[in-house]
Design a protein around this motif. Sequence first.
Motif, PDB file in Angstrom:
ATOM      1  N   THR A  14       1.075  -1.161  -0.045  1.00 28.78           N
ATOM      2  CA  THR A  14      -0.010  -0.010  -0.103  1.00 28.78           C
ATOM      3  C   THR A  14       0.928   1.135  -0.045  1.00 28.78           C
ATOM      4  O   THR A  14       0.706   2.116  -0.782  1.00 28.78           O
ATOM      5  N   VAL A  15       1.905   1.335   0.814  1.00 29.78           N
ATOM      6  CA  VAL A  15       2.759   2.391   0.938  1.00 29.78           C
ATOM      7  C   VAL A  15       3.293   2.564  -0.513  1.00 29.78           C
ATOM      8  O   VAL A  15       3.428   3.758  -1.126  1.00 29.78           O
ATOM      9  N   SER A  16       3.996   1.596  -1.069  1.00 27.55           N
ATOM     10  CA  SER A  16       4.673   1.840  -2.476  1.00 27.55           C
ATOM     11  C   SER A  16       3.476   2.230  -3.479  1.00 27.55           C
ATOM     12  O   SER A  16       3.901   3.119  -4.297  1.00 27.55           O
ATOM     13  N   LEU A  17       2.556   1.647  -3.576  1.00 31.17           N
ATOM     14  CA  LEU A  17       1.526   2.055  -4.383  1.00 31.17           C
ATOM     15  C   LEU A  17       1.126   3.612  -4.152  1.00 31.17           C
ATOM     16  O   LEU A  17       0.886   4.177  -5.171  1.00 31.17           O
ATOM     17  N   THR A  18       0.867   3.887  -2.973  1.00 30.09           N
ATOM     18  CA  THR A  18       0.600   5.325  -2.717  1.00 30.09           C
ATOM     19  C   THR A  18       1.626   6.274  -3.185  1.00 30.09           C
ATOM     20  O   THR A  18       1.288   7.043  -3.747  1.00 30.09           O
ATOM     21  N   GLY A  19       2.813   5.735  -2.920  1.00 29.02           N
ATOM     22  CA  GLY A  19       4.096   6.601  -3.367  1.00 29.02           C
ATOM     23  C   GLY A  19       3.938   6.751  -4.854  1.00 29.02           C
ATOM     24  O   GLY A  19       4.094   7.941  -5.287  1.00 29.02           O
ATOM     25  N   ILE A  20       3.839   5.642  -5.545  1.00 30.03           N
ATOM     26  CA  ILE A  20       3.723   5.709  -7.181  1.00 30.03           C
ATOM     27  C   ILE A  20       2.604   6.562  -7.507  1.00 30.03           C
ATOM     28  O   ILE A  20       2.837   7.388  -8.444  1.00 30.03           O
ATOM     29  N   ILE A  21       1.422   6.505  -6.847  1.00 29.76           N
ATOM     30  CA  ILE A  21       0.385   7.277  -7.119  1.00 29.76           C
ATOM     31  C   ILE A  21       0.724   8.820  -6.932  1.00 29.76           C
ATOM     32  O   ILE A  21       0.378   9.729  -8.001  1.00 29.76           O
ATOM     33  N   ILE A  22       1.249   9.201  -5.992  1.00 34.30           N
ATOM     34  CA  ILE A  22       1.743  10.549  -5.451  1.00 34.30           C
ATOM     35  C   ILE A  22       2.600  11.171  -6.552  1.00 34.30           C
ATOM     36  O   ILE A  22       2.585  12.348  -7.204  1.00 34.30           O
ATOM     37  N   ILE A  23       3.703  10.221  -6.883  1.00 31.57           N
ATOM     38  CA  ILE A  23       4.682  10.681  -7.958  1.00 31.57           C
ATOM     39  C   ILE A  23       3.937  10.933  -9.214  1.00 31.57           C
ATOM     40  O   ILE A  23       4.160  11.844 -10.017  1.00 31.57           O
ATOM     41  N   GLN A  24       2.862  10.115  -9.693  1.00 31.51           N
ATOM     42  CA  GLN A  24       2.376  10.214 -10.789  1.00 31.51           C
ATOM     43  C   GLN A  24       1.520  11.537 -10.841  1.00 31.51           C
ATOM     44  O   GLN A  24       1.550  12.280 -12.082  1.00 31.51           O
ATOM     45  N   GLY A 169      -5.484  16.652 -23.625  1.00 29.01           N
ATOM     46  CA  GLY A 169      -5.437  15.664 -24.773  1.00 29.01           C
ATOM     47  C   GLY A 169      -4.047  15.644 -25.224  1.00 29.01           C
ATOM     48  O   GLY A 169      -3.736  14.566 -25.759  1.00 29.01           O
ATOM     49  N   GLU A 170      -3.255  16.702 -25.011  1.00 28.20           N
ATOM     50  CA  GLU A 170      -1.870  16.916 -25.372  1.00 28.20           C
ATOM     51  C   GLU A 170      -1.261  15.865 -24.510  1.00 28.20           C
ATOM     52  O   GLU A 170       0.068  15.439 -24.910  1.00 28.20           O
ATOM     53  N   LEU A 171      -1.427  15.698 -23.129  1.00 29.39           N
ATOM     54  CA  LEU A 171      -0.844  14.921 -22.281  1.00 29.39           C
ATOM     55  C   LEU A 171      -1.285  13.260 -22.299  1.00 29.39           C
ATOM     56  O   LEU A 171      -1.559  12.591 -21.280  1.00 29.39           O
ATOM     57  N   ASP A 172      -1.713  12.988 -23.620  1.00 23.89           N
ATOM     58  CA  ASP A 172      -2.408  11.494 -23.532  1.00 23.89           C
ATOM     59  C   ASP A 172      -1.458  10.263 -23.245  1.00 23.89           C
ATOM     60  O   ASP A 172      -1.886   9.135 -22.618  1.00 23.89           O
ATOM     61  N   MET A 173      -0.113  10.484 -23.033  1.00 22.16           N
ATOM     62  CA  MET A 173       0.704   9.523 -22.517  1.00 22.16           C
ATOM     63  C   MET A 173       0.412   9.435 -21.132  1.00 22.16           C
ATOM     64  O   MET A 173       0.331   8.320 -20.613  1.00 22.16           O
ATOM     65  N   TRP A 174       0.348  10.567 -20.666  1.00 22.11           N
ATOM     66  CA  TRP A 174       0.165  10.678 -18.973  1.00 22.11           C
ATOM     67  C   TRP A 174      -1.203  10.162 -18.844  1.00 22.11           C
ATOM     68  O   TRP A 174      -1.265   9.173 -17.715  1.00 22.11           O
ATOM     69  N   PHE A 176      -2.805   7.748 -20.157  1.00 19.78           N
ATOM     70  CA  PHE A 176      -2.547   6.281 -20.403  1.00 19.78           C
ATOM     71  C   PHE A 176      -1.931   5.734 -19.246  1.00 19.78           C
ATOM     72  O   PHE A 176      -2.275   4.612 -18.526  1.00 19.78           O
ATOM     73  N   THR A 177      -0.515   6.179 -18.747  1.00 16.71           N
ATOM     74  CA  THR A 177      -0.130   5.559 -17.951  1.00 16.71           C
ATOM     75  C   THR A 177      -0.946   5.647 -16.447  1.00 16.71           C
ATOM     76  O   THR A 177      -1.025   4.790 -15.907  1.00 16.71           O
ATOM     77  N   SER A 178      -1.570   6.724 -16.225  1.00 18.08           N
ATOM     78  CA  SER A 178      -2.401   7.039 -15.300  1.00 18.08           C
ATOM     79  C   SER A 178      -3.546   5.684 -15.025  1.00 18.08           C
ATOM     80  O   SER A 178      -3.856   5.196 -14.101  1.00 18.08           O
ATOM     81  N   LEU A 179      -4.200   5.555 -16.306  1.00 22.32           N
ATOM     82  CA  LEU A 179      -4.987   4.620 -16.645  1.00 22.32           C
ATOM     83  C   LEU A 179      -4.449   3.132 -16.216  1.00 22.32           C
ATOM     84  O   LEU A 179      -5.037   2.276 -15.447  1.00 22.32           O
ATOM     85  N   ILE A 180      -3.156   2.968 -16.744  1.00 18.22           N
ATOM     86  CA  ILE A 180      -2.725   1.643 -16.131  1.00 18.22           C
ATOM     87  C   ILE A 180      -2.314   1.638 -14.742  1.00 18.22           C
ATOM     88  O   ILE A 180      -2.799   0.336 -14.188  1.00 18.22           O
ATOM     89  N   LEU A 181      -1.994   2.697 -14.217  1.00 17.43           N
ATOM     90  CA  LEU A 181      -1.878   2.804 -12.866  1.00 17.43           C
ATOM     91  C   LEU A 181      -3.135   2.420 -12.168  1.00 17.43           C
ATOM     92  O   LEU A 181      -3.168   1.520 -11.135  1.00 17.43           O
TER      93      LEU A 181
END
Length: 428
Positions: A14-24, A169-174, A176-181
Amino acid sequence: MKRSTIQLVIVLATVSLTGIIIIQILWFQKAFALKETQLNQSIQVSLKNVAEKILFYNNNPSTLVNPVNQVASNYYIVMINDVIDAKVLELYLKQEFEHREILIDFEYGIYDCSTQKMVYGNYVKAIKTAYEKGEPQSQKPQPTVLPILNRENYYFGVYFPTRNEYLIGELDMWVFTSLILLIVVIFFAYTIFVILKQKRLSEIQTDFINNMTHEFKTPISTISISSEVLMKPNIIENPERLLNYATIIHNENKRLKNQVEHILQMATLTKEDLQLHKEALDVHELIHKVVRNQEVTLKKFGGTIRLHLDSQPVVIHADSLHLTNMIYNLLDNAIKYSREAPQIDIYTENKKNGITIAIADQGIGIAPETKRHIFDKFYRVPKGDVHDVKGFGLGLNYVKLLVDAHKGNIKVESELGKGTKFTIYLPF
Ligand code: ATP
Ligand code: MG
């Protein structure tokens, strides 16, 4: 896996996932801000160029100092102080925006400086039109018939209603990665859920095995000791003792047999092989019968049962054997899970299309968090390794199965330390 290990794994994950989410989120914000700055800059430069081109078009030799003013995140005002031809302006705007790849819908308005009133406005969709494919910088547009009011007194405003959508829309890559997350988080939550469920199942299984071994150990050792006595050569001279020990063996054996049968019967019972032999039954008679059977046990504990049989037409259509067992199981629990002398009340009541039978005790009660598990097969409220109350956690599962088979329902009200009330509803 030990409970503490599972907890540790869950906490770390949970801690690491939260970290990843915050970084994202932080990176996303950063990227958004960067794009925003870039866009603002491009728009400002474009608008300045447009202004200059308009002056040039008007053959106005003056130069503009900071003509562009950003009033809101998506609204810009450009001071020209000269006549503005709407068609020329629109063309220049399109050319400049396209040149800088600012492909956003925009609205522009031409204002009269003295009155602050809009004299012309239009909405432009960001699609490349045919004439823009030519040489945008050098093209000279045809003038329109925009009413020329008082010269040298116009400014224009440009508004981008879909600016934020465009930026995202310009940040589509982001995105996409957020969706994967997000998918990863969902999978993680699901995995934890499965692990905890498996853990609970294995605990229940261990409990059941412990329980069973414990239940069987006592009669087995009694039989073993008794048979040892019987094997002594001089026992034949003491027929009374012989009979005594033989009786013990016989009784213990009977108890074992009953237990095995009970487990087999209840543990293997499933919805599919359940066959109901429904007949017209007098519920009150049935309750009296079960209570009579339990009287001996009840006397042993000094308990009492009060009957409040208030329902009127007491005849229902049900399976007599199963209904007897159901009431027996509930009564058995009420007696077993009362600390002192059991005080039990049995109620019947008429309902719209059926009848309710309620069995209430003043025993140990059930904690709210364990309440939803009590109908699970083999589930017993955990009491550590204490086996003071015997059972396999099958009774209520059986009751529930049969209530469902009769298309009724069962309800539990309970308070820890105060008592429990099971209410069965059965349709006529
Ligand atoms: P079995 O009925 O198979 O002999 P059991 O009585 O332990 O064993 P269930 O009748 O299914 O199993 O009950 C499941 C659990 O629910 C019990 O272990 C007990 O902890 C709790 N429970 C059931 N009835 C009561 C009650 N009237 N008061 C308090 N707790 C109860
Ligand atoms: Mg029981």
